[in-house]
Design a protein around this motif. Structure first.
Motif, mmCIF file in Angstrom:
data_model
loop_
_atom_site.group_PDB
_atom_site.id
_atom_site.type_symbol
_atom_site.label_atom_id
_atom_site.label_comp_id
_atom_site.label_asym_id
_atom_site.label_seq_id
_atom_site.Cartn_x
_atom_site.Cartn_y
_atom_site.Cartn_z
ATOM 1 N N UNK A 185 39.952 31.540 52.201
ATOM 2 C CA UNK A 185 39.084 31.842 51.083
ATOM 3 C C UNK A 185 39.757 32.754 50.071
ATOM 4 N N UNK A 186 39.090 32.941 48.944
ATOM 5 C CA UNK A 186 39.648 33.771 47.876
ATOM 6 C C UNK A 186 39.822 35.219 48.301
ATOM 7 N N UNK A 187 39.053 35.659 49.298
ATOM 8 C CA UNK A 187 39.149 37.050 49.726
ATOM 9 C C UNK A 187 40.476 37.365 50.412
ATOM 10 N N UNK A 188 41.242 36.334 50.744
ATOM 11 C CA UNK A 188 42.546 36.538 51.384
ATOM 12 C C UNK A 188 43.654 36.747 50.358
ATOM 13 N N UNK A 189 43.411 36.331 49.114
ATOM 14 C CA UNK A 189 44.478 36.330 48.108
ATOM 15 C C UNK A 189 45.010 37.733 47.860
ATOM 16 N N UNK A 190 44.113 38.716 47.731
ATOM 17 C CA UNK A 190 44.555 40.074 47.425
ATOM 18 C C UNK A 190 45.563 40.609 48.418
ATOM 19 N N UNK A 195 51.329 41.856 49.798
ATOM 20 C CA UNK A 195 52.313 41.803 50.879
ATOM 21 C C UNK A 195 53.733 41.861 50.299
ATOM 22 N N UNK A 196 54.523 42.800 50.774
ATOM 23 C CA UNK A 196 55.887 42.967 50.264
ATOM 24 C C UNK A 196 56.741 41.726 50.463
ATOM 25 N N UNK A 197 56.403 40.904 51.427
ATOM 26 C CA UNK A 197 57.219 39.725 51.719
ATOM 27 C C UNK A 197 56.997 38.598 50.713
ATOM 28 N N UNK A 198 55.874 38.636 50.021
ATOM 29 C CA UNK A 198 55.616 37.653 48.966
ATOM 30 C C UNK A 198 56.272 38.181 47.700
ATOM 31 N N UNK A 199 57.211 37.408 47.132
ATOM 32 C CA UNK A 199 58.021 37.914 46.023
ATOM 33 C C UNK A 199 57.508 37.499 44.654
ATOM 34 N N UNK A 200 56.565 36.563 44.597
ATOM 35 C CA UNK A 200 56.001 36.155 43.323
ATOM 36 C C UNK A 200 54.691 35.440 43.552
ATOM 37 N N UNK A 201 53.882 35.355 42.482
ATOM 38 C CA UNK A 201 52.592 34.682 42.608
ATOM 39 C C UNK A 201 52.291 33.945 41.314
ATOM 40 N N UNK A 202 51.782 32.738 41.444
ATOM 41 C CA UNK A 202 51.354 31.954 40.298
ATOM 42 C C UNK A 202 49.919 31.515 40.525
ATOM 43 N N UNK A 203 49.130 31.573 39.481
ATOM 44 C CA UNK A 203 47.718 31.210 39.577
ATOM 45 C C UNK A 203 47.328 30.326 38.409
ATOM 46 N N UNK A 204 46.608 29.270 38.707
ATOM 47 C CA UNK A 204 45.926 28.480 37.693
ATOM 48 C C UNK A 204 44.443 28.587 37.985
ATOM 49 N N UNK A 205 43.683 29.136 37.035
ATOM 50 C CA UNK A 205 42.265 29.344 37.306
ATOM 51 C C UNK A 205 41.581 30.075 36.172
ATOM 52 N N UNK A 206 40.546 30.795 36.507
ATOM 53 C CA UNK A 206 39.711 31.459 35.516
ATOM 54 C C UNK A 206 40.376 32.727 34.995
ATOM 55 N N UNK A 207 39.869 33.202 33.863
ATOM 56 C CA UNK A 207 40.374 34.441 33.292
ATOM 57 C C UNK A 207 40.148 35.609 34.252
ATOM 58 N N UNK A 208 38.975 35.644 34.893
ATOM 59 C CA UNK A 208 38.688 36.726 35.818
ATOM 60 C C UNK A 208 39.647 36.760 36.984
ATOM 61 N N UNK A 209 39.909 35.591 37.567
ATOM 62 C CA UNK A 209 40.865 35.522 38.679
ATOM 63 C C UNK A 209 42.255 35.913 38.212
ATOM 64 N N UNK A 210 42.611 35.480 37.002
ATOM 65 C CA UNK A 210 43.925 35.814 36.465
ATOM 66 C C UNK A 210 44.106 37.306 36.273
ATOM 67 N N UNK A 211 43.077 37.968 35.748
ATOM 68 C CA UNK A 211 43.166 39.420 35.560
ATOM 69 C C UNK A 211 43.341 40.140 36.896
ATOM 70 N N UNK A 212 42.608 39.691 37.904
ATOM 71 C CA UNK A 212 42.699 40.334 39.212
ATOM 72 C C UNK A 212 44.093 40.173 39.805
ATOM 73 N N UNK A 213 44.636 38.953 39.740
ATOM 74 C CA UNK A 213 45.972 38.709 40.294
ATOM 75 C C UNK A 213 47.034 39.449 39.493
#
Length: 461
Positions: A185-190, A195-213
């Motif tokens: 679920x979306x609650x796992x994304x944060x 996580x330091x092991x994730x070196x980058x993130x890309x999101x396609x979605x809403x403005x609200x989700x984009x601001x949070x990421x």
């Protein structure tokens, strides 16, 4: 996690969501797999991606049917989406070695200086449901070609598509751990972004989700790419061929049942052709066939979820209350399925929801303007900046207007679309960064400067 057919409302399948420990294990697999995958020659990685394209070509009907069942896309458009993914695989299989090759830069006579493009590690992709294959492949293929490994958090209403994509890539030869689909679920994304092991993130979605990421990624000092919403203007100038332009306008607004970030949403029409355009546009919208998306003759199927119908209808009603004229549609039909009819709003006030918000469904807002300058002013009077198009008999005039749009994707006499050969992305509240083409494959790499000095320590006689 359940997959539900938005046309029949039947539950298609249920999927078990992973535990926290299983998510942790998936991240660790990605970290472990990265060095070996990155060390493989780019040509080797590209041969695997080329095979993935062949598998998609072989299974177009199978995967198109899956798309249609899970999110209601008309079957002909679903086939086109799968075929486009196959094209993307072929494009990067051919071009990635060139796009990732060292770039030699002349500096000093006694030095060799260059820029190398090297992978950075595991990249998280948070992807939407509206193009459930295309959005994922346009992330996965260039990143895998570049030597990164991927973790996919797909939309919760298309889990079957998420699993199918993972299966295709693995069958083609992408090793376990190099690409994984997490049905979370979306609650796992944060937690994943942090996580330091994730070196980058890309999101396609809403403005609200984009601001949070963006906020989370920024606090962790890691690279992010955002492709967010759009309220694309479709500008019809006084010399536009009306009948042909209206035909394109229908496709631009209703493709994918109107559920596209780059769909034309605001139709800005010069007064000299306004009445003629509106009449042709309304007639063509009214002639569309709405129904079972599995049938070849259907132009518009259901929206992907019932709540999307509610959201769109509220925007339409509020726009009419603000003073707009409802010329066509505007009322959900009394039938099973998440349907909303092709809808046309005219005389739209510039502060109404259909003018200021993204409408995600087959509802078009039309605005009348007195001049080219007013058309440009209205086109740019939005917080969004994803795509824009202009329609005219004079292509030089069209290009001049297109250069004035405040958007990332500007088209003349064609509706906005994505193409593997061209960078894709927006400005303003439509996001930042680019996908596709040379620019896209270089988003999640280390652009490393290498300076090799000659002459030091040369052997002496």
């Amino acid at each position: 996690m359940q997959s539900t057919n938005p046309y029949t409302t039947d539950v298609l399948d249920s999927y078990e969501t992973p535990t926290d420990d299983e998510v942790e294990a998936a991240v660790e697999r990605a970290v472990d797999r990265f060095p070996a995958w990155a060390d493989r020659p780019v040509q080797d990685r590209c041969r695997i991606l080329d095979r993935a394209g062949d598998l998609l070509e072989d299974r177009v009907d199978e995967y198109a049917s899956l798309l249609t069942r899970e999110m209601g896309k008309p079957i002909e458009q679903a086939r086109a989406e799968v075929e486009k993914c196959a094209w993307l695989c072929a494009y990067y299989a051919e071009r990635a070695p060139e796009q990732l090759a060292d770039e030699v830069v002349g500096t000093e006579a006694d030095a060799r200086t260059l820029v190398s493009y090297e992978p950075i590690g595991p990249v998280l992709a948070v992807m939407p449901w509206n193009f459930p294959f295309w959005q994922v492949f346009r992330f996965a293929v260039p990143n895998l070609a570049a030597g990164n490994v991927g973790l996919l958090k797909h939309a919760s209403n298309v889990p079957g598509c998420a699993r199918a994509i993972e299966d295709v890539l693995h069958e083609a030869g992408v090793p376990e751990g190099a690409f994984q689909s997490l049905l979370v679920g979306s609650d796992t994304v944060g937690g994943l972004v942090e996580d330091d092991r994730i070196r980058g993130v890309t999101l396609t979605g809403s403005e609200g989700a984009g601001r949070a990421v963006a906020e989370q990624a920024g606090s962790e000092l890691k690279k992010s790419v955002l492709e967010l919403g759009g309220s694309d203007p479709f500008v019809v100038l006084d010399d536009a061929p009306v009948e042909a332009t209206a035909e394109k306008a229908v496709t631009a607004r209703t493709q994918n049942n109107g559920q596209s970030c780059i769909a034309a949403k605001r139709f800005v029409v010069h007064t000299d052709v306004y009445d003629e355009f509106v009449g042709a546009f309304e007639a063509k919208l009214d002639a569309l066939t709405v129904g079972d998306p599995r049938e070849e003759s259907v132009d518009v199927g259901p929206l992907a979820r019932p709540d999307l119908v509610d959201d769109l209808h509220e925007q339409v009603e509020e726009t009419v209350e603000a003073g707009a004229t409802l010329a066509l549609g505007g009322e959900p039909p009394d039938r099973e399925g998440a349907f909303y009819p092709p809808t046309l709003l005219t005389d739209v006030p510039r502060d109404a929801p259909a003018a200021t918000e993204e409408t995600f469904g087959p509802a078009a807002a039309v605005f009348e303007v007195e001049s080219e300058a007013e058309a440009l002013e209205l086109a740019n009077d939005t917080s969004f900046g994803l795509g824009a198009s202009v329609w005219t008999a004079d292509v030089e005039r069209g290009e001049r207007v297109a250069r004035e749009f405040e958007a990332g994707l500007c088209f003349v006499n064609e509706y906005v679309k994505s193409d593997p050969r061209l960078p894709f992305g927006g400005v303003k509240e439509s996001g930042y960064g680019r996908e596709l083409a040379r620019q896209g494959i270089r988003e999640f790499v280390n652009r490393k400067t290498v300076w090799v000095q000659h002459g030091l320590g040369e052997e002496r006689e």
